[in-house]
Design a protein around this motif. Structure first.
Motif, mmCIF file in Angstrom:
data_model
loop_
_atom_site.group_PDB
_atom_site.id
_atom_site.type_symbol
_atom_site.label_atom_id
_atom_site.label_comp_id
_atom_site.label_asym_id
_atom_site.label_seq_id
_atom_site.Cartn_x
_atom_site.Cartn_y
_atom_site.Cartn_z
ATOM 1 N N LYS A 8 29.108 37.588 40.077
ATOM 2 C CA LYS A 8 29.276 36.343 40.786
ATOM 3 C C LYS A 8 28.208 35.271 40.544
ATOM 4 O O LYS A 8 28.568 34.003 40.433
ATOM 5 C CB LYS A 8 29.378 36.467 42.472
ATOM 6 N N ASN A 9 26.984 35.627 40.485
ATOM 7 C CA ASN A 9 25.785 34.914 40.348
ATOM 8 C C ASN A 9 25.973 34.165 38.825
ATOM 9 O O ASN A 9 25.580 32.971 38.740
ATOM 10 C CB ASN A 9 24.450 35.711 40.301
ATOM 11 N N GLU A 10 26.599 34.960 37.912
ATOM 12 C CA GLU A 10 26.870 34.174 36.744
ATOM 13 C C GLU A 10 28.077 33.261 36.598
ATOM 14 O O GLU A 10 28.213 32.582 35.588
ATOM 15 C CB GLU A 10 27.134 35.177 35.686
ATOM 16 N N GLY A 11 28.697 33.292 37.769
ATOM 17 C CA GLY A 11 29.745 32.298 37.845
ATOM 18 C C GLY A 11 31.097 32.770 37.049
ATOM 19 O O GLY A 11 32.178 32.217 36.681
ATOM 20 N N HIS A 12 30.863 34.338 36.805
ATOM 21 C CA HIS A 12 32.096 34.997 36.181
ATOM 22 C C HIS A 12 33.308 35.213 37.027
ATOM 23 O O HIS A 12 34.689 35.274 36.441
ATOM 24 C CB HIS A 12 31.740 36.300 35.543
ATOM 25 N N ARG A 62 38.236 46.355 37.479
ATOM 26 C CA ARG A 62 39.320 45.646 37.001
ATOM 27 C C ARG A 62 39.380 44.351 37.452
ATOM 28 O O ARG A 62 39.223 44.367 38.847
ATOM 29 C CB ARG A 62 40.485 46.381 37.160
ATOM 30 N N LEU A 63 39.112 43.189 36.740
ATOM 31 C CA LEU A 63 39.272 41.980 37.214
ATOM 32 C C LEU A 63 40.362 41.114 36.445
ATOM 33 O O LEU A 63 40.652 41.288 35.279
ATOM 34 C CB LEU A 63 38.009 41.139 37.306
ATOM 35 N N ASN A 64 40.770 39.959 36.904
ATOM 36 C CA ASN A 64 41.648 39.221 36.043
ATOM 37 C C ASN A 64 40.852 37.810 35.409
ATOM 38 O O ASN A 64 40.102 37.218 36.294
ATOM 39 C CB ASN A 64 42.748 38.728 36.933
ATOM 40 N N SER A 65 41.076 37.355 34.164
ATOM 41 C CA SER A 65 40.668 36.089 33.921
ATOM 42 C C SER A 65 41.712 35.452 33.207
ATOM 43 O O SER A 65 42.589 35.988 32.618
ATOM 44 C CB SER A 65 39.317 36.569 32.951
ATOM 45 N N THR A 66 41.105 34.121 32.758
ATOM 46 C CA THR A 66 41.931 33.535 31.680
ATOM 47 C C THR A 66 41.739 34.134 30.356
ATOM 48 O O THR A 66 40.705 34.396 30.105
ATOM 49 C CB THR A 66 41.631 31.939 31.837
ATOM 50 N N ASP A 67 42.607 33.739 29.535
ATOM 51 C CA ASP A 67 42.237 34.360 28.227
ATOM 52 C C ASP A 67 40.996 33.733 27.620
ATOM 53 O O ASP A 67 40.347 34.381 26.962
ATOM 54 C CB ASP A 67 43.666 34.038 27.212
ATOM 55 N N LYS A 68 40.747 32.539 27.782
ATOM 56 C CA LYS A 68 39.671 31.630 27.270
ATOM 57 C C LYS A 68 38.323 32.217 27.629
ATOM 58 O O LYS A 68 37.424 32.537 27.283
ATOM 59 C CB LYS A 68 39.691 30.159 27.599
ATOM 60 N N LYS A 69 38.352 32.599 29.044
ATOM 61 C CA LYS A 69 36.894 33.300 29.644
ATOM 62 C C LYS A 69 36.847 34.593 29.270
ATOM 63 O O LYS A 69 35.705 35.044 29.604
ATOM 64 C CB LYS A 69 36.998 32.963 31.235
ATOM 65 N N ALA A 70 37.887 35.411 28.871
ATOM 66 C CA ALA A 70 37.584 36.869 28.832
ATOM 67 C C ALA A 70 36.716 37.335 27.978
ATOM 68 O O ALA A 70 35.809 38.308 28.323
ATOM 69 C CB ALA A 70 39.145 37.325 28.427
ATOM 70 N N GLU A 71 36.452 36.682 26.820
ATOM 71 C CA GLU A 71 35.592 37.226 26.027
ATOM 72 C C GLU A 71 33.963 37.258 26.518
ATOM 73 O O GLU A 71 33.447 37.969 26.267
ATOM 74 C CB GLU A 71 35.700 36.449 24.433
ATOM 75 N N LYS A 72 33.839 36.026 27.107
ATOM 76 C CA LYS A 72 32.475 35.929 27.566
ATOM 77 C C LYS A 72 32.130 36.792 28.531
ATOM 78 O O LYS A 72 31.150 37.511 28.676
ATOM 79 C CB LYS A 72 32.658 34.419 28.158
ATOM 80 N N ILE A 73 33.076 36.974 29.548
ATOM 81 C CA ILE A 73 32.992 38.016 30.510
ATOM 82 C C ILE A 73 32.542 39.452 30.045
ATOM 83 O O ILE A 73 31.870 40.255 30.487
ATOM 84 C CB ILE A 73 34.254 38.074 31.609
ATOM 85 N N SER A 74 33.377 39.722 28.994
ATOM 86 C CA SER A 74 33.473 41.213 28.425
ATOM 87 C C SER A 74 32.036 41.233 27.913
ATOM 88 O O SER A 74 31.320 42.214 27.874
ATOM 89 C CB SER A 74 34.564 41.170 27.309
#
Ligand SMILES: C[S@@+](CC[C@H](N)C(=O)[O-])C[C@H]1O[C@@H](n2cnc3c(N)ncnc32)[C@H](O)[C@@H]1O
Length: 294
Positions: free
Chosen positions: A74-78, A7-19
């Motif tokens: 981490k390597n992908e900067g997520h 489980r990790l926290n993200s800004t709404d904008k980045k969430a789709e990309k991380i998903s």
């Protein structure tokens, strides 16, 4: 069966990309939870939430090396080296309950809805596909599946035959059948996808019109009026001769699983034998459609 959840926290904008990235590296499901509204997801110790927003919960097979997953993220900067995250082992029933809380009916195009079986159907006159999240990809929450469902909804499928190449949960084949296709074939390399598609077809009363094959067992002369494949750009390019051969003369093709930056090279490959429509984009993902030239 046990699973590992991160489980990790993200800004709404980045969430789709991380998903999207979590699914690329093997997550069997990814769920978003609004971290403002859910007291059970309080900030983790040491976590500062400058923007509030979204918790991302990704489920992996229990054997997954989670250190490697964290390093990849981490390597992908997520997320940065000191970002807070939580990894926990969970049981099937907990995961299922979480999905149930977060999965709602979704509309695609004008006629089509994908509805979890435990929710009320919003429009009984619509074309409703009953589909519960499972271990095979394809619930409609991913933009690539959504792009494919919307394309199917836009077509007149009455009396047509359809091949769903990379069928996952069978969502596209089942949607096509419920939208009026005469028959459909689902193909996948993963036996779990074949089982999931069979169960989902039964739940939707379309199993008599759906044939399922592991890729290696696909009949040699198989062809359909409409072929849809939501895989990834690399396999789609490699599989061009196979996918091309599955389309009947004047037949239609729909491809997804392609990032915007990859669309041109997939179009280059398929334009050899297809008249292609303008590319449709959604959240960095693309859909390419076209008609066989001959
Ligand atoms: C992104 S999922 C798509 C599932 C579903 N069709 C959808 O649109 O949501 C891709 C599926 O393609 C399958 N797949 C990947 N490579 C394949 C190949 N070479 N031949 C057949 N299926 C493949 C995977 O096992 C997976 O089930």
């Amino acid at each position: 069966m046990a699973w590992i959840q991160i489980r990790l926290n993200s800004t709404d904008k980045k969430a789709e990309k991380i998903s999207d990235y979590l699914q690329e590296i093997g997550a069997v499901s990814v769920t978003f939870v609004d971290s403002q509204d859910t007291p059970i997801f309080e900030p983790l110790p040491g976590e500062t939430r400058l923007w509030g927003n979204t918790d991302i919960i990704a489920l992996f097979d229990a054997k997954t090396d989670m250190k490697q997953i964290v390093n990849l993220l981490k390597n992908e900067g997520h997320f940065s080296v000191d970002s807070a995250y939580k990894i926990e082992q969970i049981e099937d029933k907990d995961w299922e309950r979480e999905w149930m809380d977060n999965f709602h009916p979704m509309q695609f195009g004008k006629r089509l809805w994908i509805c979890p079986s435990w929710r009320e159907i919003p429009d009984k006159n619509a074309v409703n596909v009953l589909l519960d999240p499972g271990l095979a990809f394809g619930t409609g929450t991913h933009p690539t599946t959504a792009l494919c469902l919307e394309w199917l909804d836009s077509l007149d499928l009455a009396g047509k035959t359809v091949i769903d190449f990379g069928c996952g949960s069978g969502i596209l084949a089942i949607a096509a059948l419920k939208l009026g296709a005469k028959s459909a074939v689902g193909i996948d390399i993963d036996p779990q996808a074949i089982t999931a598609s069979r169960n989902n077809a039964e739940q939707n009363g379309v199993s008599e019109r759906l044939r399922l094959f592991l890729s290696a067992d696909t009949p040699p002369e198989l062809k359909a009026d409409i072929v849809i494949a939501n895989i990834l750009a690399g396999p789609l390019k490699e599989l061009y001769p196979v996918i091309d051969s599955l389309v009947k003369p004047q037949g239609l093709l729909g491809l997804s699983g392609i990032l915007e930056s990859q669309a041109l090279s997939v179009c280059d490959t398929y334009s050899q034998t297809f008249f292609l429509d303008p590319v449709t984009e959604r959240e960095e993902w693309c859909r390419i459609t076209g008609k066989l030239k001959l």
